[in-house]
Design a protein around this motif. Structure first.
Motif, mmCIF file in Angstrom:
data_model
loop_
_atom_site.group_PDB
_atom_site.id
_atom_site.type_symbol
_atom_site.label_atom_id
_atom_site.label_comp_id
_atom_site.label_asym_id
_atom_site.label_seq_id
_atom_site.Cartn_x
_atom_site.Cartn_y
_atom_site.Cartn_z
ATOM 1 N N SER A 96 4.624 5.937 -3.680
ATOM 2 C CA SER A 96 5.651 5.000 -3.216
ATOM 3 C C SER A 96 5.087 4.080 -2.141
ATOM 4 O O SER A 96 4.454 4.528 -1.190
ATOM 5 C CB SER A 96 6.840 5.781 -2.660
ATOM 6 N N SER A 97 5.341 2.780 -2.291
ATOM 7 C CA SER A 97 4.617 1.800 -1.485
ATOM 8 C C SER A 97 5.462 1.142 -0.402
ATOM 9 O O SER A 97 6.688 1.200 -0.396
ATOM 10 C CB SER A 97 4.028 0.719 -2.400
ATOM 11 N N LEU A 98 4.746 0.503 0.509
ATOM 12 C CA LEU A 98 5.347 -0.274 1.589
ATOM 13 C C LEU A 98 6.171 -1.417 1.010
ATOM 14 O O LEU A 98 5.809 -2.014 0.010
ATOM 15 C CB LEU A 98 4.226 -0.824 2.466
ATOM 16 N N SER A 99 7.251 -1.778 1.681
ATOM 17 C CA SER A 99 8.269 -2.651 1.090
ATOM 18 C C SER A 99 7.813 -4.082 0.790
ATOM 19 O O SER A 99 8.010 -4.570 -0.308
ATOM 20 C CB SER A 99 9.489 -2.706 2.010
ATOM 21 N N TRP A 100 7.262 -4.777 1.780
ATOM 22 C CA TRP A 100 7.042 -6.228 1.655
ATOM 23 C C TRP A 100 8.333 -6.930 1.193
ATOM 24 O O TRP A 100 8.304 -7.871 0.401
ATOM 25 C CB TRP A 100 5.900 -6.544 0.696
ATOM 26 N N ARG A 114 0.839 -1.194 0.000
ATOM 27 C CA ARG A 114 0.000 0.000 0.000
ATOM 28 C C ARG A 114 0.881 1.254 0.000
ATOM 29 O O ARG A 114 1.976 1.265 0.568
ATOM 30 C CB ARG A 114 -0.944 -0.008 1.196
ATOM 31 N N VAL A 115 0.397 2.298 -0.628
ATOM 32 C CA VAL A 115 1.160 3.539 -0.767
ATOM 33 C C VAL A 115 1.335 4.185 0.604
ATOM 34 O O VAL A 115 0.362 4.364 1.349
ATOM 35 C CB VAL A 115 0.459 4.502 -1.736
ATOM 36 N N VAL A 116 2.585 4.539 0.920
ATOM 37 C CA VAL A 116 2.878 5.141 2.224
ATOM 38 C C VAL A 116 3.682 6.438 2.113
ATOM 39 O O VAL A 116 3.906 7.099 3.123
ATOM 40 C CB VAL A 116 3.634 4.148 3.143
ATOM 41 N N ASN A 117 4.114 6.807 0.913
ATOM 42 C CA ASN A 117 4.894 8.033 0.755
ATOM 43 C C ASN A 117 4.524 8.750 -0.531
ATOM 44 O O ASN A 117 4.422 8.122 -1.587
ATOM 45 C CB ASN A 117 6.399 7.724 0.726
ATOM 46 N N ILE A 118 4.340 10.063 -0.434
ATOM 47 C CA ILE A 118 4.169 10.928 -1.600
ATOM 48 C C ILE A 118 5.022 12.168 -1.371
ATOM 49 O O ILE A 118 4.882 12.852 -0.348
ATOM 50 C CB ILE A 118 2.699 11.337 -1.826
ATOM 51 N N SER A 119 5.890 12.448 -2.314
ATOM 52 C CA SER A 119 6.749 13.632 -2.251
ATOM 53 C C SER A 119 6.240 14.685 -3.228
ATOM 54 O O SER A 119 5.695 14.359 -4.290
ATOM 55 C CB SER A 119 8.189 13.260 -2.611
#
Length: 513
Positions: free
Chosen positions: A434-438, A374-379
């Motif tokens: 930008s998404s969570l790593s997994w 899931r998306v966790v970062n937006i710059s």
């Protein structure tokens, strides 16, 4: 009285607009959750079609599949040529240890590897520990007809987290020290040949080797990264860590392992390469654009599931939903499924070069690439006004999704990494979801394990909802995104002012170097 009527009218219009927006957002969420096509799209793209290496028939098949899918949803779509690439089609890779014992080995030819031209039985040897280039050249006379191992064998196939979970402090420290020493010694062994690791395959090929064996471990259980071959006439084969270590130890202990190898593939000459584009045209502002973005190509060690099958199906599903619940957008909605991202953002940078009118009219681009999470970062990518616009567009996103997102404003412009950077370099607002790593970097990024079973569909579904709402809100926004750039400050390494990245020149004909 007139002022009161004006206030009532303004309130009524604002309420009506808010109600309409809420209604569309509710429909997006409902359609994404109740009528999702994600699993079917993933099956068709990943299992049925397979990996999408640039220049392969599978890549072309995927382009045609995507156009047909869009057309079936009533969305106009096309394949737009941006260049040419070496055409190549993977066949089988079969490697058996036949002496001193028999075992089928885990093996995979690298992309664009030459074939073996039949079944080859040959001895295996390893780059020797020589003192200088002269000694190495004497050794080269012995490699004719042999497969040569050019990577170090790993001391342990256990990833660091496994050691940290079970090892004693002393054993962990010893393993780390032994690994550093082994890597240092192997680096010196390569340097003493007079060549670097990129040059060695060609040198060994010229000396008559039967093939090159490597093992590009990704630091996880059973995971290797699969890239491209550097040989022209002999195969380059990646061997799984455990089997590579077996062969390596046999040679180091003085035995002479022999393997039986069959590698098949097809060379298709030079073939055209494409981006797949689809659009929902606006009758209000047809020359202003909100874009969805994901690279379509992949490496082919797995099926390109999280790099970037998940990004692809997010954008396709979001387009399907938007066409159903928001068929008359206030700006043109355009999606780009880019070719040859893996070789340097070639598809998207070609589009930027070929379509200045889209770059000029771009309200925003939303790109998703880095995995299934899931998306966790937006710059804000260095755009001065990103804060007000992105926060406004995020407002109606369900809190269960938006609460996990960290924003960074104004941020710094991305110079590469994924296709949004092609637009940012041209001064247009492109944003990375930008998404969570997994454990993406270890287990799926460019590896032989990047397959359907690694997709986390609940996270992908959340990303569809997020993307569709962002696109909808960007279309509805009465303001056009300004291009003002933030001050980037000073580079601490150089002491010089940071500069905005420059557009890269795409490679429009590749794969033959």
């Amino acid at each position: 009285m007139r002022k009161l009527l004006f206030a009532i009218t303004a309130f009524s219009l604002g309420f009506t607009q808010a109600w309409a927006q809420g209604n569309v957002v509710d429909q997006i969420i409902k359609e994404a959750n109740d009528n999702s096509m994600l699993e079917q799209l993933a099956y068709e793209l990943l299992d049925k079609n397979g990996p999408r290496l640039v220049g392969t028939p599978q890549m072309q098949n995927a382009h045609e599949w995507a156009v047909n899918r869009y057309n079936g949803w009533g969305i106009s779509a096309r394949n737009e040529q941006w260049g040419e690439w070496r055409g190549w089609e993977r066949g089988i890779t079969h490697v058996d240890l036949i002496e001193p014992r028999v075992k089928t080995l885990e093996a995979m030819q690298l992309a664009w590897s030459p074939p073996t031209n039949g079944i080859v039985d040959a001895e295996v040897t390893v780059i020797p520990n020589v003192q200088n280039e002269s000694e190495f050249k004497n050794w080269l006379k012995t490699v004719k007809g042999k497969f040569v191992m050019i990577d170090m064998a790993q001391l342990s196939g256990r990833p660091d987290y496994n050691w940290e979970k079970w090892g004693t402090k002393e054993s962990i420290e010893k393993m780390e020290a032994d690994r550093r020493d082994a890597m240092r010694a192997w680096g010196e062994r390569i340097r003493n040949t007079g060549y670097n690791s990129r040059e060695l395959p060609g040198v060994l090929e010229e000396a008559g080797a039967a093939g090159i064996l490597i093992s590009n471990w990704s630091r996880g259980f059973g995971v290797n990264k699969i890239f491209g071959a550097r040989t022209k006439s002999i195969p380059t084969i990646d061997i799984g860590l455990e089997d590579y270590g077996t062969l390596f130890r046999m040679v180091e202990y003085g035995d002479v392992p022999k393997i039986r190898v069959e590698v098949t593939n097809k060379d298709h000459g030079t073939v055209p390469t494409y981006n797949t584009m689809a659009e929902i045209k606006s009758a209000v502002n047809p020359d202003q654009y909100v874009m969805l973005s994901a690279h379509f190509d992949s490496w082919d060690g797995g099926t390109g599931a999280t790099d970037n099958g998940t990004g692809t199906i997010i954008m396709m599903e979001a387009m399907r939903i938007l066409k159903k619940v928001y068929p008359n957008p206030k700006r043109t909605i355009l999606v780009g499924h880019w070719g040859s991202e893996e070789q340097g953002l070639n598809g998207s940078s070609s589009f930027v070069e070929d379509h200045p009118e889209v770059v000029k009219g771009l309200q925003a681009l939303f790109n998703q690439d880095n995995g299934t999470g899931r998306v966790v970062n937006i710059s804000g990518q260095g755009f001065l006004h990103a804060y007000e616009f992105i926060n406004r567009w995020l407002e109606p996103v369900p809190r269960s999704i938006s609460n996990e997102i960290n924003t960074n404003f104004p941020g710094a412009p991305g110079g590469g990494g994924s296709d949004y950077a092609s637009f940012v370099a041209a001064g247009a607002p492109g944003f990375s979801l930008s998404s969570l790593s997994w454990d993406y970097g270890t287990y799926t990024w460019h590896t032989n394990r990047d397959t359907y079973d690694k997709v986390v569909f609940d996270d992908v579904r959340n990303n569809v909802i997020l993307t569709a709402i962002l696109v909808y809100m960007a279309c509805e926004d009465p303001e056009f995104f300004p291009r003002d750039k933030a001050e980037l400050g000073t580079n601490p390494r150089t002491g010089q002012p940071r500069e905005w990245p420059s557009p890269r020149k795409p490679t429009r004909k590749g794969g033959n170097d």
